[in-house]
Structures are given as C-alpha cells and as structure tokens.
Write a protein that holds these residues in place. Structure first.
Motif, PDB file in Angstrom:
ATOM      1  N   MET A   1      45.674  32.391  23.229  1.00 20.97           N
ATOM      2  CA  MET A   1      45.756  31.266  23.841  1.00 20.97           C
ATOM      3  C   MET A   1      44.603  30.514  23.656  1.00 20.97           C
ATOM      4  SD  MET A   1      46.177  30.929  28.033  1.00 20.97           S
ATOM      5  CE  MET A   1      45.001  31.594  28.458  1.00 20.97           C
ATOM      6  N   ALA A   2      44.848  29.452  23.139  1.00 25.65           N
ATOM      7  CA  ALA A   2      43.608  28.472  22.904  1.00 25.65           C
ATOM      8  C   ALA A   2      43.211  27.908  24.206  1.00 25.65           C
ATOM      9  CB  ALA A   2      44.087  27.381  21.926  1.00 25.65           C
ATOM     10  N   ASN A   3      41.680  27.727  24.100  1.00 27.22           N
ATOM     11  CA  ASN A   3      41.146  27.177  25.377  1.00 27.22           C
ATOM     12  C   ASN A   3      40.852  25.588  24.937  1.00 27.22           C
ATOM     13  OD1 ASN A   3      39.482  25.940  27.362  1.00 27.22           O
ATOM     14  ND2 ASN A   3      38.405  28.087  27.489  1.00 27.22           N
ATOM     15  N   ALA A   4      41.444  24.717  25.715  1.00 32.50           N
ATOM     16  CA  ALA A   4      41.099  23.369  24.989  1.00 32.50           C
ATOM     17  C   ALA A   4      39.840  22.759  25.734  1.00 32.50           C
ATOM     18  CB  ALA A   4      42.143  22.455  25.870  1.00 32.50           C
ATOM     19  N   ASN A   5      39.041  23.485  26.541  1.00 34.54           N
ATOM     20  CA  ASN A   5      37.473  23.150  26.873  1.00 34.54           C
ATOM     21  C   ASN A   5      36.763  24.468  26.846  1.00 34.54           C
ATOM     22  OD1 ASN A   5      35.480  22.732  28.678  1.00 34.54           O
ATOM     23  ND2 ASN A   5      36.461  20.819  29.204  1.00 34.54           N
ATOM     24  N   ALA A   6      35.683  24.295  26.136  1.00 38.10           N
ATOM     25  CA  ALA A   6      34.927  25.443  25.901  1.00 38.10           C
ATOM     26  C   ALA A   6      33.854  25.653  26.910  1.00 38.10           C
ATOM     27  CB  ALA A   6      34.266  25.358  24.408  1.00 38.10           C
ATOM     28  N   GLY A   7      33.792  24.628  27.837  1.00 37.72           N
ATOM     29  CA  GLY A   7      32.673  24.796  28.895  1.00 37.72           C
ATOM     30  C   GLY A   7      33.244  25.453  30.014  1.00 37.72           C
ATOM     31  N   ALA A   8      33.579  26.729  29.701  1.00 31.96           N
ATOM     32  CA  ALA A   8      34.004  27.505  31.007  1.00 31.96           C
ATOM     33  C   ALA A   8      32.740  28.311  31.720  1.00 31.96           C
ATOM     34  CB  ALA A   8      34.913  28.470  30.637  1.00 31.96           C
ATOM     35  N   GLY A   9      33.056  28.526  32.876  1.00 30.23           N
ATOM     36  CA  GLY A   9      31.801  29.172  33.798  1.00 30.23           C
ATOM     37  C   GLY A   9      32.354  29.688  34.863  1.00 30.23           C
ATOM     38  N   SER A  10      31.319  29.974  35.608  1.00 27.68           N
ATOM     39  CA  SER A  10      31.940  30.763  36.926  1.00 27.68           C
ATOM     40  C   SER A  10      32.277  29.872  38.165  1.00 27.68           C
ATOM     41  CB  SER A  10      30.536  31.372  37.641  1.00 27.68           C
ATOM     42  OG  SER A  10      30.333  32.479  36.620  1.00 27.68           O
ATOM     43  N   ALA A  11      33.187  30.116  38.916  1.00 26.61           N
ATOM     44  CA  ALA A  11      34.032  29.169  39.634  1.00 26.61           C
ATOM     45  C   ALA A  11      32.837  29.117  40.937  1.00 26.61           C
ATOM     46  CB  ALA A  11      35.075  30.181  40.503  1.00 26.61           C
ATOM     47  N   VAL A  12      32.788  27.861  41.230  1.00 28.02           N
ATOM     48  CA  VAL A  12      31.905  27.367  42.645  1.00 28.02           C
ATOM     49  C   VAL A  12      32.506  26.678  43.451  1.00 28.02           C
ATOM     50  CG1 VAL A  12      29.870  26.290  43.173  1.00 28.02           C
ATOM     51  CG2 VAL A  12      29.878  27.629  40.867  1.00 28.02           C
ATOM     52  N   GLY A  13      32.565  27.021  44.700  1.00 24.49           N
ATOM     53  CA  GLY A  13      33.704  26.210  45.410  1.00 24.49           C
ATOM     54  C   GLY A  13      33.748  27.139  46.807  1.00 24.49           C
ATOM     55  N   PRO A  14      34.595  26.512  47.779  1.00 22.97           N
ATOM     56  CA  PRO A  14      34.594  27.210  49.075  1.00 22.97           C
ATOM     57  C   PRO A  14      35.341  28.553  49.084  1.00 22.97           C
ATOM     58  CG  PRO A  14      35.916  25.292  48.819  1.00 22.97           C
ATOM     59  CD  PRO A  14      35.095  25.404  47.711  1.00 22.97           C
ATOM     60  N   GLY A  15      34.628  29.646  49.045  1.00 19.57           N
ATOM     61  CA  GLY A  15      35.207  30.967  48.990  1.00 19.57           C
ATOM     62  C   GLY A  15      35.877  31.221  50.277  1.00 19.57           C
ATOM     63  N   PHE A  16      36.568  32.393  50.537  1.00 18.44           N
ATOM     64  CA  PHE A  16      37.312  32.958  51.497  1.00 18.44           C
ATOM     65  C   PHE A  16      36.914  34.346  51.533  1.00 18.44           C
ATOM     66  CE2 PHE A  16      39.970  32.474  55.042  1.00 18.44           C
ATOM     67  CZ  PHE A  16      40.675  33.647  55.151  1.00 18.44           C
ATOM     68  N   ASP A  17      36.320  35.026  52.554  1.00 16.32           N
ATOM     69  CA  ASP A  17      36.504  36.493  52.593  1.00 16.32           C
ATOM     70  C   ASP A  17      37.555  37.050  52.942  1.00 16.32           C
ATOM     71  OD1 ASP A  17      33.694  36.667  51.866  1.00 16.32           O
ATOM     72  OD2 ASP A  17      32.865  36.187  53.864  1.00 16.32           O
ATOM     73  N   PHE A  18      38.198  37.960  52.361  1.00 15.38           N
ATOM     74  CA  PHE A  18      39.256  38.803  52.587  1.00 15.38           C
ATOM     75  C   PHE A  18      39.090  40.219  52.510  1.00 15.38           C
ATOM     76  CE2 PHE A  18      43.184  40.748  50.868  1.00 15.38           C
ATOM     77  CZ  PHE A  18      44.142  40.295  51.762  1.00 15.38           C
ATOM     78  N   LYS A  19      39.798  41.015  53.313  1.00 18.79           N
ATOM     79  CA  LYS A  19      39.617  42.452  53.473  1.00 18.79           C
ATOM     80  C   LYS A  19      41.069  43.140  53.498  1.00 18.79           C
ATOM     81  CE  LYS A  19      37.966  46.439  56.094  1.00 18.79           C
ATOM     82  NZ  LYS A  19      37.336  46.898  57.206  1.00 18.79           N
ATOM     83  N   PRO A  20      41.349  43.800  52.572  1.00 23.03           N
ATOM     84  CA  PRO A  20      42.970  44.365  52.142  1.00 23.03           C
ATOM     85  C   PRO A  20      42.969  45.368  53.295  1.00 23.03           C
ATOM     86  CG  PRO A  20      41.380  45.016  50.526  1.00 23.03           C
ATOM     87  CD  PRO A  20      40.585  44.023  51.313  1.00 23.03           C
ATOM     88  N   SER A  21      44.111  45.504  53.513  1.00 27.33           N
ATOM     89  CA  SER A  21      44.554  46.629  54.440  1.00 27.33           C
ATOM     90  C   SER A  21      44.210  48.026  53.956  1.00 27.33           C
ATOM     91  CB  SER A  21      46.276  46.496  54.608  1.00 27.33           C
ATOM     92  OG  SER A  21      46.613  47.507  55.383  1.00 27.33           O
ATOM     93  N   GLN A  22      43.857  48.727  54.734  1.00 26.11           N
ATOM     94  CA  GLN A  22      43.483  50.249  54.470  1.00 26.11           C
ATOM     95  C   GLN A  22      44.349  51.224  54.560  1.00 26.11           C
ATOM     96  OE1 GLN A  22      39.691  49.953  57.147  1.00 26.11           O
ATOM     97  NE2 GLN A  22      38.699  50.853  55.421  1.00 26.11           N
ATOM     98  N   ARG A  23      45.387  50.573  55.173  1.00 25.50           N
ATOM     99  CA  ARG A  23      46.720  51.587  55.335  1.00 25.50           C
ATOM    100  C   ARG A  23      47.743  51.282  54.629  1.00 25.50           C
ATOM    101  NH1 ARG A  23      44.115  50.948  60.657  1.00 25.50           N
ATOM    102  NH2 ARG A  23      43.511  52.831  61.478  1.00 25.50           N
ATOM    103  N   TYR A  24      48.773  52.061  54.352  1.00 26.47           N
ATOM    104  CA  TYR A  24      50.116  52.040  53.947  1.00 26.47           C
ATOM    105  C   TYR A  24      51.063  52.171  54.933  1.00 26.47           C
ATOM    106  CZ  TYR A  24      47.545  52.148  49.396  1.00 26.47           C
ATOM    107  OH  TYR A  24      46.849  51.993  48.110  1.00 26.47           O
ATOM    108  N   PRO A  25      52.163  51.657  54.892  1.00 27.26           N
ATOM    109  CA  PRO A  25      52.456  50.421  54.145  1.00 27.26           C
ATOM    110  C   PRO A  25      51.496  49.165  54.784  1.00 27.26           C
ATOM    111  CG  PRO A  25      54.147  50.577  55.745  1.00 27.26           C
ATOM    112  CD  PRO A  25      53.233  51.699  55.753  1.00 27.26           C
ATOM    113  N   ASP A  26      51.452  48.187  53.988  1.00 26.34           N
ATOM    114  CA  ASP A  26      50.718  46.942  54.390  1.00 26.34           C
ATOM    115  C   ASP A  26      51.368  46.242  55.326  1.00 26.34           C
ATOM    116  OD1 ASP A  26      49.143  44.774  54.545  1.00 26.34           O
ATOM    117  OD2 ASP A  26      48.760  44.449  52.311  1.00 26.34           O
ATOM    118  N   PRO A  27      50.969  46.088  56.580  1.00 27.37           N
ATOM    119  CA  PRO A  27      51.425  45.408  57.713  1.00 27.37           C
ATOM    120  C   PRO A  27      51.871  43.914  57.396  1.00 27.37           C
ATOM    121  CG  PRO A  27      49.390  45.990  58.284  1.00 27.37           C
ATOM    122  CD  PRO A  27      49.615  46.485  56.992  1.00 27.37           C
ATOM    123  N   ALA A  28      51.182  43.372  56.224  1.00 25.33           N
ATOM    124  CA  ALA A  28      51.126  42.007  55.777  1.00 25.33           C
ATOM    125  C   ALA A  28      52.731  41.688  55.203  1.00 25.33           C
ATOM    126  CB  ALA A  28      50.107  41.513  54.946  1.00 25.33           C
TER     127      ALA A  28
END
Length: 332
Positions: A1-28
């Motif tokens: 897949m060709a990248n039309a812009n070579a200036g790729a880097g790390s994402a910088v922006g408003p992040g969101f902390d998330f903790k996945p379910s520790q139990r099965y099945p996922d209540p979500a």
C-alpha cells in the motif's frame, strides 16, 4: 500500500484511558435478542487499539498490509493501525480533512475529502486521482461516506456537514442539495437521489439488491432507509428499515454476510439524550430488529470489518479506535 505522505509519525492528540473487561463474557457485549448470541464470542472483549484522535471516522481495512486506516478529521490526518506490531501512527497528513474511505475492486484507496470537497483515489504509486469534485458545474458539498459495488461502481453521500463550520474543513455555503451520487465504472458521475435528509453512512446488502442509507437529519428520528437497486444504478421503493426511535444517532454502518446491520450509535445531541447509555454499536437484523449492542465509552461514528478472517469489528469512536472479534463476517 503506497503512502502518499512520507511524513508519518506518532499520534499526538487527546487520548482516552481504557481498561478492558477482565471477565468473560464481556458485559459490554449485550444480547438484546437470542438471535445475537451466536455472533458473540464468549472469550472476546472490546479492546482499545489506538487513541489520540479528535473525531475518528471512515475506517478501512487493508488485509494485504495487515493494517487499518482511520480518518482523524479535525486533525486533518489519516491514522494507521498495524495489526502485526500494534503501532498506531500518522499515515497521511494533511489529508484534506478526509472522512469516509473504502477500497475499490482493484484494492486502491478511495477517500471522501471535506476540505477539497471531492472524492479521490490513491494509486499504487501514491499518486492522487480526482474522481469527482463537481456536479453540473457546481462544487460538491462535502463527500461523507463511500462504498464500491462489485461491478466497480462507486457510491457516495454528499451532505454539507463538512462545510458547516471550520471543525471538519472550511466553512462554505452549499450550492447543491443533500445528495447521493454514483460514479460508473467508466468514470461518469450521476445523481442517485437528492431527496434524503442528511444522507450519511451507506452500504449494500450482501446480494447488492438493496442499498441502505442513513438519513441523519430525518425527523422526528434518525433512520436507515432501504432502497431497491436497479440494473441501471437507480434506486426506488424507499422503506425505513431502522428507526433510532428517540435520541439515538445513526452514522456509519456495515453489513455482515447474514444481512445484519452493525451501526455506529450514540447521542443525537438533544438535551434529554443520555450519551453514556447510547454510545456504542447497535446491531439490527435484516428486518430492522435490534438484536445486539456493544457498549463503548465513546460515541461510535463509523466501523468496518477486518482481520484475516474479516471477523474483527473495528469501531472508530471519537478519540479512539476499538476492536472486537465476533462470529460475524463482513460482507464484501
């Protein structure tokens, strides 16, 4: 897949902390009707695979590169999630405030751009080809979502959402009505309909005899309408298949091989809406009955199926990209 812009880097922006379910099945992952049980994997949980965006939209999966691209509209960039390494980086910036994306039948990237008010194709070598930017001599509004039919025709919605302000592009006065267009395999642009209120997400039924279109400005509730698709590319016989039936908001969606509609869901912004109860993905059977709900901590604007078996649901949701393995397979 060709990248039309070579200036790729790390994402910088408003992040969101998330903790996945520790139990099965996922209540979500909620079963609203017994028919949805077969699509839930008991030992699969919702994962956050990327964050740091301002408004995530238009995910598209590249199986040959084991990656997913997702638009971060206000940040004017396209992000890339690598399934193998787990990295989440900038793939293209600027992106002309890209929104919906898909692949054509040759595997090339098709992109709806708000800033330039056009639909483009990224060639294998990274070159950008403009497929549509005007109709009857007038500029398009702001192409929103896009799909490619098996015959090679390209269908996209064109509401004025991207030119309504400066958040997702440049503010401008629309010169065309809210519309849905079709680009034929020979490149001709034609009007499918201009009779819908805020056409947004769209998808075909597995047999392509039906076209589903979300009307995100329909009143009193937002809906998904189903249309019969003619051999000449026309649509007819509008039928409401999904009604948000209250403060729910329908945006982008996808269809699985059984004909179920997996819909980005959230609040429509009304004062009485309880976003924390609405944010996620609502699943409807072909008859329009809600059968399942995937609860997320952010509103899901759009989604797609991916993974080697096309059974991993990727959900573009406000600041983050979430994923969930399911026993459903996305329709081509």
């Amino acid at each position: 897949m060709a990248n039309a812009n070579a200036g790729a880097g790390s994402a910088v922006g408003p992040g969101f902390d998330f903790k996945p379910s520790q139990r099965y099945p996922d209540p979500a992952v909620q079963i609203l009707d017994p028919s949805f049980a077969k699509y839930r994997i008991y030992s699969s949980t919702v994962e956050q695979v990327g964050t740091g965006m301002r408004w995530a939209e238009g995910p598209v999966y590249f199986g040959d590169a084991r990656c997913l691209l997702v638009s971060d509209i206000p940040n004017n960039r396209i992000m890339r999630y690598d399934e193998v390494t787990g990295s989440f980086t900038v793939w293209r910036q600027p992106s002309n405030f890209s929104n919906g994306m898909c692949r054509d039948r040759q595997g090339r990237l098709l992109t709806c751009e708000h800033l330039t008010r056009r639909v483009t194709r990224t060639e294998y070598n990274g070159k950008i080809t403009v497929l549509a930017d005007k109709f009857n001599g007038k500029p398009l509004n702001s192409p929103n979502d896009i799909v490619c039919k098996s015959d090679g025709s390209i269908w996209f919605t064109d509401p004025p959402f991207g030119i309504g302000g400066h958040w997702e592009g440049d503010k401008a006065t629309p010169e065309l009505p809210h519309s849905v267009y079709r680009i034929s395999p020979d490149g001709k642009l034609s009007l499918v309909t201009d009779k819908l209120a805020g056409p947004n997400g769209l998808a075909f039924s597995p047999d392509e005899k039906k076209l589903y279109i979300a009307e995100s400005r329909a009143t009193p509730n937002r809906v998904i309408a189903a249309f019969d698709v003619g051999a000449d590319g026309s649509i007819s016989n509008r039928t409401v298949i999904v009604d948000a039936n209250g403060p729910g908001s329908i945006d982008g969606f996808r269809v699985d091989t059984d004909g179920n509609l997996w819909c980005g869901w959230g609040s429509n912004g009304s004062p009485t809406a309880k976003a924390e109860e609405l944010d996620g993905v609502m699943v409807f059977n072909p008859a329009g009955k809600a059968i399942g709900f995937i609860r997320l901590p952010e509103r899901c604007a759009n989604l797609t199926f991916g993974g080697p078996k096309n059974n991993r649901l990727y959900m573009a949701s406000c600041h983050s990209l979430y994923a969930l393995y399911v026993e459903a397979v996305g329709a081509a």
